[in-house]
Design a protein around this motif. Structure first.
Motif, PDB file in Angstrom:
ATOM      1  N   GLN A 106      -1.718  37.921  16.115  1.00  0.00           N
ATOM      2  CA  GLN A 106      -1.618  37.799  17.591  1.00  0.00           C
ATOM      3  C   GLN A 106      -0.395  37.237  18.125  1.00  0.00           C
ATOM      4  O   GLN A 106       0.037  38.005  19.103  1.00  0.00           O
ATOM      5  CB  GLN A 106      -2.772  36.672  17.728  1.00  0.00           C
ATOM      6  CG  GLN A 106      -2.803  36.206  19.268  1.00  0.00           C
ATOM      7  CD  GLN A 106      -3.834  37.006  20.057  1.00  0.00           C
ATOM      8  OE1 GLN A 106      -4.713  37.894  19.267  1.00  0.00           O
ATOM      9  NE2 GLN A 106      -4.093  36.807  21.209  1.00  0.00           N
ATOM     10  N   THR A 161       1.890  39.525  20.762  1.00  0.00           N
ATOM     11  CA  THR A 161       2.181  38.877  21.884  1.00  0.00           C
ATOM     12  C   THR A 161       3.845  39.047  22.288  1.00  0.00           C
ATOM     13  O   THR A 161       4.390  39.411  23.226  1.00  0.00           O
ATOM     14  CB  THR A 161       2.047  37.551  21.828  1.00  0.00           C
ATOM     15  OG1 THR A 161       0.601  37.175  21.848  1.00  0.00           O
ATOM     16  CG2 THR A 161       2.593  36.699  23.295  1.00  0.00           C
ATOM     17  N   PHE A 209      -7.274  42.690  21.660  1.00  0.00           N
ATOM     18  CA  PHE A 209      -5.967  42.145  22.345  1.00  0.00           C
ATOM     19  C   PHE A 209      -5.328  42.957  23.574  1.00  0.00           C
ATOM     20  O   PHE A 209      -5.338  42.378  24.569  1.00  0.00           O
ATOM     21  CB  PHE A 209      -4.622  42.122  21.464  1.00  0.00           C
ATOM     22  CG  PHE A 209      -3.298  41.641  21.884  1.00  0.00           C
ATOM     23  CD1 PHE A 209      -3.150  40.292  21.979  1.00  0.00           C
ATOM     24  CD2 PHE A 209      -2.335  42.666  22.305  1.00  0.00           C
ATOM     25  CE1 PHE A 209      -1.936  40.038  22.349  1.00  0.00           C
ATOM     26  CE2 PHE A 209      -1.243  42.317  22.955  1.00  0.00           C
ATOM     27  CZ  PHE A 209      -0.982  41.033  22.866  1.00  0.00           C
ATOM     28  N   PHE A 210      -5.273  44.254  23.119  1.00  0.00           N
ATOM     29  CA  PHE A 210      -5.110  44.988  24.222  1.00  0.00           C
ATOM     30  C   PHE A 210      -5.975  45.195  25.580  1.00  0.00           C
ATOM     31  O   PHE A 210      -5.861  45.169  26.780  1.00  0.00           O
ATOM     32  CB  PHE A 210      -4.539  46.445  23.930  1.00  0.00           C
ATOM     33  CG  PHE A 210      -3.349  46.354  23.261  1.00  0.00           C
ATOM     34  CD1 PHE A 210      -2.156  46.109  23.816  1.00  0.00           C
ATOM     35  CD2 PHE A 210      -3.189  46.469  21.773  1.00  0.00           C
ATOM     36  CE1 PHE A 210      -0.789  46.000  23.206  1.00  0.00           C
ATOM     37  CE2 PHE A 210      -1.973  46.570  21.311  1.00  0.00           C
ATOM     38  CZ  PHE A 210      -0.648  46.247  21.954  1.00  0.00           C
ATOM     39  N   TYR A 225       6.427  46.326  27.553  1.00  0.00           N
ATOM     40  CA  TYR A 225       5.292  45.903  28.718  1.00  0.00           C
ATOM     41  C   TYR A 225       5.564  45.728  30.053  1.00  0.00           C
ATOM     42  O   TYR A 225       4.974  46.265  30.985  1.00  0.00           O
ATOM     43  CB  TYR A 225       4.682  44.478  27.956  1.00  0.00           C
ATOM     44  CG  TYR A 225       3.469  44.039  29.058  1.00  0.00           C
ATOM     45  CD1 TYR A 225       2.287  44.680  29.154  1.00  0.00           C
ATOM     46  CD2 TYR A 225       3.743  43.212  30.022  1.00  0.00           C
ATOM     47  CE1 TYR A 225       1.101  44.034  30.075  1.00  0.00           C
ATOM     48  CE2 TYR A 225       2.812  42.588  30.880  1.00  0.00           C
ATOM     49  CZ  TYR A 225       1.441  43.119  30.659  1.00  0.00           C
ATOM     50  OH  TYR A 225       0.750  42.704  31.759  1.00  0.00           O
ATOM     51  N   SER A 267      -7.989  43.248  26.544  1.00  0.00           N
ATOM     52  CA  SER A 267      -7.858  41.634  27.243  1.00  0.00           C
ATOM     53  C   SER A 267      -6.969  41.728  28.313  1.00  0.00           C
ATOM     54  O   SER A 267      -6.916  40.467  28.993  1.00  0.00           O
ATOM     55  CB  SER A 267      -8.071  40.575  26.491  1.00  0.00           C
ATOM     56  OG  SER A 267      -7.108  40.219  25.583  1.00  0.00           O
ATOM     57  N   GLN A 268      -5.963  42.594  28.158  1.00  0.00           N
ATOM     58  CA  GLN A 268      -4.656  42.308  28.948  1.00  0.00           C
ATOM     59  C   GLN A 268      -4.579  43.351  30.217  1.00  0.00           C
ATOM     60  O   GLN A 268      -5.129  44.360  29.732  1.00  0.00           O
ATOM     61  CB  GLN A 268      -3.221  42.507  27.996  1.00  0.00           C
ATOM     62  CG  GLN A 268      -3.348  41.489  26.855  1.00  0.00           C
ATOM     63  CD  GLN A 268      -2.981  40.003  27.174  1.00  0.00           C
ATOM     64  OE1 GLN A 268      -2.481  39.984  28.346  1.00  0.00           O
ATOM     65  NE2 GLN A 268      -3.423  39.320  26.263  1.00  0.00           N
ATOM     66  N   LYS A 269      -4.160  42.911  31.086  1.00  0.00           N
ATOM     67  CA  LYS A 269      -3.855  43.706  32.431  1.00  0.00           C
ATOM     68  C   LYS A 269      -2.854  44.855  31.804  1.00  0.00           C
ATOM     69  O   LYS A 269      -1.598  44.462  31.280  1.00  0.00           O
ATOM     70  CB  LYS A 269      -3.651  43.271  33.534  1.00  0.00           C
ATOM     71  CG  LYS A 269      -4.695  42.315  34.113  1.00  0.00           C
ATOM     72  CD  LYS A 269      -4.069  41.721  35.535  1.00  0.00           C
ATOM     73  CE  LYS A 269      -5.262  40.894  36.047  1.00  0.00           C
ATOM     74  NZ  LYS A 269      -5.042  40.106  37.173  1.00  0.00           N
ATOM     75  N   LEU A 275       3.871  41.756  25.078  1.00  0.00           N
ATOM     76  CA  LEU A 275       3.739  41.072  26.227  1.00  0.00           C
ATOM     77  C   LEU A 275       4.870  40.201  26.643  1.00  0.00           C
ATOM     78  O   LEU A 275       5.407  39.920  28.003  1.00  0.00           O
ATOM     79  CB  LEU A 275       2.707  39.754  26.024  1.00  0.00           C
ATOM     80  CG  LEU A 275       1.253  40.391  25.884  1.00  0.00           C
ATOM     81  CD1 LEU A 275       0.323  39.301  25.883  1.00  0.00           C
ATOM     82  CD2 LEU A 275       0.989  41.483  26.766  1.00  0.00           C
TER      83      LEU A 275
END
Length: 209
Positions: free
Chosen positions: A188, A192, A31-32, A201, A34-36, A196
């Motif tokens: 998930q 999120t 998860f992390f 974040y 794959s995230q900017k 996110l």
């Protein structure tokens, strides 16, 4: 850049193979990664670790994410040993200075000597017990939640270091009725919502981009 430290405390012992927590820990990493805006370090307590390096990971991290099974209503022995060893190494070395009290007033301010203020933590736990064992009248845990019951001491331990809690998630009935697909979907959504869709974040990413 938000720094995430993931600890996989799943263990192989007796009839436990540690697969569920390994799956959840890997899902966290994926998860992390794959995230900017996130940087990740990991530890699997089943592997050899250097206590000094583990302390450095705590000091480095903005958020510590623990993944643990619950055995006999407590943390498993390997995870407890990890905490004992690493937190002892972290005394006056990044995790805590003292219990916070002063000689002139020894009955006040216990638990204020942590060195990890401003950091946060989250925990997931896995249970053989169904969730109804915690919620229904007359059932085993007497309507006491995981966080207010079995994990109360774990949460105070992290508060002792100065860290603040991010709401966690608890997986129930995983031994007899595990539904890993549903569990991963719920997890998930939980990540999120808490990473996110929140200021945790947004602030970190905006200030470090």
């Amino acid at each position: 850049m938000t720094k995430i430290f993931i600890i996989n405390a799943g263990q192989k012992f007796g009839h436990s193979g540690g697969r569920f927590n390994e799956t959840i820990a890997n899902a966290t990493l994926d998860f992390f990664s794959s995230q900017k805006g996130f940087e990740v370090k990991t530890t699997n307590i089943n592997h050899k670790y250097d206590p000094k390096e583990e302390v450095e990971k705590y000091v480095w991290a903005d958020v510590v994410i623990y993944h643990t099974p619950i055995w006999w209503f407590q943390l498993p022995h390997g995870f407890k040993k990890y905490i004992d060893v690493v937190f002892t190494e972290g005394h006056k070395n990044g995790i805590y200075i003292s219990d916070g009290r002063k000689a002139e007033n020894p009955t006040r301010n216990y638990g204020t000597g942590g060195m990890l203020q401003g950091k946060k933590y989250m925990v997931t736990s896995s249970w053989n017990a169904p969730k109804e064992a915690f919620t229904l009248p007359g059932e085993f845990f007497m309507e006491t939640s995981v966080d207010e019951g079995v994990l109360f001491g774990f949460h105070r331990m992290n508060a002792f270091t100065g860290m603040e809690q991010i709401p966690g998630i608890h997986f129930h009935d995983v031994e007899k009725n595990a539904d890993i697909r549903t569990a991963l979907k719920l997890y998930q959504e939980h990540l999120t919502q808490n990473f996110l869709n929140t200021a945790i974040y947004e602030h970190s990413f905006n200030s470090n981009s």
